[in-house]
Scaffold this motif. Sequence first.
Motif, mmCIF file in Angstrom:
data_model
loop_
_atom_site.group_PDB
_atom_site.id
_atom_site.type_symbol
_atom_site.label_atom_id
_atom_site.label_comp_id
_atom_site.label_asym_id
_atom_site.label_seq_id
_atom_site.Cartn_x
_atom_site.Cartn_y
_atom_site.Cartn_z
ATOM 1 N N THR A 5 45.208 38.871 34.660
ATOM 2 C CA THR A 5 45.365 37.779 35.618
ATOM 3 C C THR A 5 46.689 37.862 36.360
ATOM 4 O O THR A 5 46.937 37.088 37.280
ATOM 5 C CB THR A 5 45.334 36.435 34.886
ATOM 6 O OG1 THR A 5 46.446 36.389 33.976
ATOM 7 C CG2 THR A 5 44.046 36.269 34.109
ATOM 8 N N TRP A 18 50.463 29.347 43.141
ATOM 9 C CA TRP A 18 49.933 28.754 41.917
ATOM 10 C C TRP A 18 50.377 27.284 41.862
ATOM 11 O O TRP A 18 51.388 26.947 41.243
ATOM 12 C CB TRP A 18 50.435 29.498 40.686
ATOM 13 C CG TRP A 18 50.072 30.955 40.700
ATOM 14 C CD1 TRP A 18 48.872 31.508 40.376
ATOM 15 C CD2 TRP A 18 50.927 32.051 41.072
ATOM 16 N NE1 TRP A 18 48.913 32.870 40.517
ATOM 17 C CE2 TRP A 18 50.162 33.234 40.944
ATOM 18 C CE3 TRP A 18 52.263 32.136 41.507
ATOM 19 C CZ2 TRP A 18 50.692 34.492 41.238
ATOM 20 C CZ3 TRP A 18 52.778 33.377 41.791
ATOM 21 C CH2 TRP A 18 51.997 34.544 41.661
ATOM 22 N N GLY A 51 49.661 24.762 40.255
ATOM 23 C CA GLY A 51 49.808 24.108 38.955
ATOM 24 C C GLY A 51 51.062 24.472 38.217
ATOM 25 O O GLY A 51 51.359 23.896 37.159
ATOM 26 N N LEU A 52 51.839 25.419 38.745
ATOM 27 C CA LEU A 52 53.011 25.955 38.046
ATOM 28 C C LEU A 52 54.259 25.757 38.887
ATOM 29 O O LEU A 52 54.274 26.085 40.076
ATOM 30 C CB LEU A 52 52.783 27.451 37.778
ATOM 31 C CG LEU A 52 53.894 28.250 37.112
ATOM 32 C CD1 LEU A 52 54.157 27.738 35.702
ATOM 33 C CD2 LEU A 52 53.515 29.730 37.082
ATOM 34 N N PRO A 84 41.224 26.652 34.302
ATOM 35 C CA PRO A 84 42.296 27.242 33.490
ATOM 36 C C PRO A 84 42.256 28.766 33.440
ATOM 37 O O PRO A 84 43.312 29.402 33.282
ATOM 38 C CB PRO A 84 42.061 26.645 32.102
ATOM 39 C CG PRO A 84 40.622 26.245 32.088
ATOM 40 C CD PRO A 84 40.322 25.806 33.492
ATOM 41 N N ASP A 102 41.881 30.717 35.809
ATOM 42 C CA ASP A 102 42.480 31.286 37.015
ATOM 43 C C ASP A 102 44.008 31.339 36.939
ATOM 44 O O ASP A 102 44.650 31.861 37.851
ATOM 45 C CB ASP A 102 42.078 30.469 38.251
ATOM 46 C CG ASP A 102 40.594 30.583 38.557
ATOM 47 O OD1 ASP A 102 39.973 31.566 38.115
ATOM 48 O OD2 ASP A 102 40.051 29.676 39.220
ATOM 49 N N TRP A 103 44.577 30.770 35.884
ATOM 50 C CA TRP A 103 46.035 30.742 35.766
ATOM 51 C C TRP A 103 46.584 32.108 35.355
ATOM 52 O O TRP A 103 45.981 32.813 34.538
ATOM 53 C CB TRP A 103 46.466 29.724 34.719
ATOM 54 C CG TRP A 103 46.454 28.298 35.166
ATOM 55 C CD1 TRP A 103 45.396 27.615 35.685
ATOM 56 C CD2 TRP A 103 47.546 27.373 35.109
ATOM 57 N NE1 TRP A 103 45.764 26.314 35.960
ATOM 58 C CE2 TRP A 103 47.070 26.135 35.607
ATOM 59 C CE3 TRP A 103 48.856 27.465 34.671
ATOM 60 C CZ2 TRP A 103 47.885 24.999 35.690
ATOM 61 C CZ3 TRP A 103 49.674 26.340 34.751
ATOM 62 C CH2 TRP A 103 49.186 25.123 35.264
ATOM 63 N N SER A 128 49.382 34.237 33.188
ATOM 64 C CA SER A 128 50.268 33.949 32.058
ATOM 65 C C SER A 128 51.677 33.742 32.612
ATOM 66 O O SER A 128 51.998 34.191 33.713
ATOM 67 C CB SER A 128 50.234 35.091 31.038
ATOM 68 O OG SER A 128 50.644 36.311 31.617
ATOM 69 N N GLY A 182 46.499 30.678 30.648
ATOM 70 C CA GLY A 182 45.193 30.059 30.679
ATOM 71 C C GLY A 182 44.312 30.596 29.568
ATOM 72 O O GLY A 182 44.442 31.747 29.145
ATOM 73 N N ILE A 186 45.192 25.217 29.139
ATOM 74 C CA ILE A 186 46.463 25.927 29.315
ATOM 75 C C ILE A 186 47.265 25.824 28.024
ATOM 76 O O ILE A 186 47.639 24.741 27.587
ATOM 77 C CB ILE A 186 47.275 25.345 30.490
ATOM 78 C CG1 ILE A 186 46.414 25.312 31.756
ATOM 79 C CG2 ILE A 186 48.540 26.163 30.712
ATOM 80 C CD1 ILE A 186 45.853 26.662 32.173
ATOM 81 N N LEU A 236 54.690 21.756 34.740
ATOM 82 C CA LEU A 236 53.285 22.154 34.907
ATOM 83 C C LEU A 236 52.482 21.031 35.554
ATOM 84 O O LEU A 236 51.708 20.332 34.890
ATOM 85 C CB LEU A 236 52.685 22.537 33.546
ATOM 86 C CG LEU A 236 53.411 23.643 32.783
ATOM 87 C CD1 LEU A 236 52.804 23.825 31.398
ATOM 88 C CD2 LEU A 236 53.371 24.956 33.572
ATOM 89 N N GLY A 276 49.946 21.086 37.188
ATOM 90 C CA GLY A 276 48.513 21.314 37.214
ATOM 91 C C GLY A 276 47.789 21.014 35.920
ATOM 92 O O GLY A 276 46.569 21.205 35.840
#
Length: 376
Positions: A85, A122, A124-125, A238, A240-241, A243, A262, A267, A303, A305
């Motif tokens: 990923t 990203w 969510g991050l 999750p 799609d996240w 590391s 993810g 997560i 985080l 997300g």
Amino acid sequence: MTGEVVVVGGGVMGSSAAWHLAARGRRVTLLERFAPGHDRGSSHGSSRIFRLAYPEPEYVALAVRALPLWRRLEEETGTALLELTGAVDHGPAAATSALHAALAAAGRPAELLDPARVAERWPGLRADTSALFHPEAGRLHADHAVAAFQRAAAAHGAEVRHGVRIARIAVRGGGSGGGGNGGAGVELVTTEEEVILAEQVVVAVGGWAPGLLSGLVPGLPPMRVTEERPVHFPAAAPLDWPSFIHHGGAQLVSDVGVYGLGSVDGIKVGFHGVGPVIDPDHRADGPDPRAVERVRAYARRWLPGVDHTAPTATTCLYTTTPDHDFVVDRRGPVTVLAGFSGHGFKFASVLGALAADLVEGRPAARRFALGAGRGR
């Protein structure tokens, strides 16, 4: 019962060693004290980080070697284990720059980013100060990996036995464990008083290593066994996240790093090596609410997300050496695999090969050797 090589410990390291040894034509017996799929050690769960990014060239090179061996295991067992990923490292510029330099020196792709670019790619991050994206990273499914190693070992003729606890190991006579037929090199006694003789033994018992190896292997470094408490949070998509690792620094208000990735369970987020020192046979009942709250507080800030109000806590054992380098070495007929927690799982596919090399008489890498002169 006699056998050429007995592997004690059916976690990811021992199971990998059994696979490599059996694939090389060795007669192998793998002994694990707990039932298949147990959660008492360091190898369970739905996710572990895979990454090439380390500031030390030795670790970059080792991870590069591990990647095709994970693919080989997938091919042999027909099991998907490793999903690339990509990964985001962020924190002080000194940390991300060192990682970038090491990857560049190894000819591996990597890209330096600023926090705004991370948030754009990203959402969510949230990144701290500076960031590095490296695409040859992602996640491994831990439970599936252990099971795959054992299936592959069995397919090559290894005997895999669960529910067998080794109480003590002794070196017999003058057995050098060189792989010949000059008599057994080790005697293993189970808690049920079964005696098992073998030419060589590979010991890969995680948090039980200090107790089982005490007095048996000279030069063994002290090992710290702790119970760590990672947490899973719900999140949209999750899987799609990337590391991620947040390196310690002023913004984190800690010298301790945070990792996450993810997984099918959401997560996963955890602080690195902050849990209490424990006896692995006498662990606390359930997660510590204070530890969970510390991870929730981190998630609230870094985080956006995840749903930080709905944590699911887990526990696992960490076994670390003072320098956080592994022990992969041999003394006589005893090969030791120990001290992997916090960053070892990704290397399991190649560390099993190194264990097989040791059994066959090849020397240990200096960094992972027993005794003085190891480490950074």
